[in-house]
Design a protein around this motif. Structure first.
Motif, PDB file in Angstrom:
ATOM      1  N   VAL A   9       0.853  -1.175   0.000  1.00  0.00           N
ATOM      2  CA  VAL A   9       0.000   0.000   0.000  1.00  0.00           C
ATOM      3  C   VAL A   9       0.897   1.236   0.000  1.00  0.00           C
ATOM      4  O   VAL A   9       1.592   1.514   0.975  1.00  0.00           O
ATOM      5  CB  VAL A   9      -0.941   0.045   1.222  1.00  0.00           C
ATOM      6  N   GLN A  11       1.085   4.930   0.384  1.00  0.00           N
ATOM      7  CA  GLN A  11       0.213   5.890   1.046  1.00  0.00           C
ATOM      8  C   GLN A  11       1.032   7.059   1.553  1.00  0.00           C
ATOM      9  O   GLN A  11       2.247   6.994   1.643  1.00  0.00           O
ATOM     10  CB  GLN A  11      -0.551   5.217   2.177  1.00  0.00           C
ATOM     11  N   CYS A  18      -5.880   7.834   3.213  1.00  0.00           N
ATOM     12  CA  CYS A  18      -4.914   6.742   3.342  1.00  0.00           C
ATOM     13  C   CYS A  18      -5.028   6.085   4.716  1.00  0.00           C
ATOM     14  O   CYS A  18      -5.023   4.854   4.835  1.00  0.00           O
ATOM     15  CB  CYS A  18      -3.490   7.247   3.119  1.00  0.00           C
ATOM     16  N   ARG A  19      -5.148   6.899   5.756  1.00  0.00           N
ATOM     17  CA  ARG A  19      -5.293   6.353   7.109  1.00  0.00           C
ATOM     18  C   ARG A  19      -6.577   5.523   7.221  1.00  0.00           C
ATOM     19  O   ARG A  19      -6.589   4.454   7.832  1.00  0.00           O
ATOM     20  CB  ARG A  19      -5.267   7.474   8.142  1.00  0.00           C
ATOM     21  N   LEU A  22      -5.960   2.153   5.498  1.00  0.00           N
ATOM     22  CA  LEU A  22      -5.153   1.232   6.307  1.00  0.00           C
ATOM     23  C   LEU A  22      -5.978   0.635   7.442  1.00  0.00           C
ATOM     24  O   LEU A  22      -5.862  -0.561   7.742  1.00  0.00           O
ATOM     25  CB  LEU A  22      -3.921   1.952   6.850  1.00  0.00           C
ATOM     26  N   LYS A  23      -6.843   1.440   8.062  1.00  0.00           N
ATOM     27  CA  LYS A  23      -7.731   0.926   9.118  1.00  0.00           C
ATOM     28  C   LYS A  23      -8.675  -0.126   8.551  1.00  0.00           C
ATOM     29  O   LYS A  23      -8.967  -1.137   9.195  1.00  0.00           O
ATOM     30  CB  LYS A  23      -8.530   2.062   9.758  1.00  0.00           C
ATOM     31  N   LEU A  25      -8.107  -2.106   5.947  1.00  0.00           N
ATOM     32  CA  LEU A  25      -7.320  -3.328   5.713  1.00  0.00           C
ATOM     33  C   LEU A  25      -7.126  -4.097   7.016  1.00  0.00           C
ATOM     34  O   LEU A  25      -7.284  -5.323   7.046  1.00  0.00           O
ATOM     35  CB  LEU A  25      -5.960  -2.986   5.100  1.00  0.00           C
ATOM     36  N   GLU A  26      -6.793  -3.378   8.076  1.00  0.00           N
ATOM     37  CA  GLU A  26      -6.593  -4.025   9.377  1.00  0.00           C
ATOM     38  C   GLU A  26      -7.878  -4.662   9.875  1.00  0.00           C
ATOM     39  O   GLU A  26      -7.879  -5.792  10.363  1.00  0.00           O
ATOM     40  CB  GLU A  26      -6.050  -3.018  10.391  1.00  0.00           C
ATOM     41  N   TYR A  32      -0.703  -6.405   4.706  1.00  0.00           N
ATOM     42  CA  TYR A  32      -0.190  -5.387   3.797  1.00  0.00           C
ATOM     43  C   TYR A  32       1.152  -4.871   4.300  1.00  0.00           C
ATOM     44  O   TYR A  32       1.494  -5.011   5.463  1.00  0.00           O
ATOM     45  CB  TYR A  32      -1.172  -4.224   3.654  1.00  0.00           C
ATOM     46  N   SER A  34       3.095  -1.241   4.193  1.00  0.00           N
ATOM     47  CA  SER A  34       2.872   0.173   3.934  1.00  0.00           C
ATOM     48  C   SER A  34       4.161   0.841   3.458  1.00  0.00           C
ATOM     49  O   SER A  34       5.225   0.631   4.042  1.00  0.00           O
ATOM     50  CB  SER A  34       2.377   0.845   5.213  1.00  0.00           C
ATOM     51  N   PRO A 100      -4.692   6.236  -1.774  1.00  0.00           N
ATOM     52  CA  PRO A 100      -3.660   5.218  -1.688  1.00  0.00           C
ATOM     53  C   PRO A 100      -3.622   4.363  -2.953  1.00  0.00           C
ATOM     54  O   PRO A 100      -4.598   4.293  -3.702  1.00  0.00           O
ATOM     55  CB  PRO A 100      -4.056   4.391  -0.474  1.00  0.00           C
TER      56      PRO A 100
END
Length: 123
Positions: A9, A11, A18-19, A22-23, A25-26, A32, A34, A100
């Protein structure tokens, strides 16, 4: 997809989208790696792979709302710039790239839309 090799990713840490991505994806348990898109922009080869996998034209890779895009006059010069030169410019300036940017072995995503990401990453 989560059991497969992690996606990369690209980002920008100061980007709220982007943040959020990522949240997401988690929360979905997707592995991933980053990469700061400004400090280490993707290569021309990676960007060409993204175009092919995402089935998009070159202009879709550009962050059209960004300062680098506006200051570089890309709105006007994109139509006359060769693909190779445009990819080189993107690879040289991560802020030119829409983010992203997700790159996997068989998937590429530009920008964050939870529904599109779910379709491509969760199957």
């Amino acid at each position: 997809m989560s059991a497969a090799k992690p996606v990369v990713v690209y980002q920008y840490p100061n980007c709220s989208t982007c943040r959020k991505a990522l949240k997401w994806l988690e929360a979905e348990g997707i592995a991933y790696r980053s990469v700061d898109i400004v400090a280490r922009p993707p290569s021309k080869t990676t960007l060409a792979k993204v175009m092919k996998l995402a089935e998009v034209e070159l202009r879709k890779l550009f962050n059209t709302s960004g300062q680098s895009y506006r200051q570089g006059g890309w709105k006007d010069k994109l139509a006359t710039t060769s693909k190779a030169d445009a990819l080189a410019a993107l690879a040289a300036d991560g802020k030119l790239i829409k983010r992203p940017l997700v790159v996997g072995e068989d998937v590429a995503l530009i920008g964050f839309r939870a529904d599109a990401w779910a379709e491509k990453l969760l199957g």
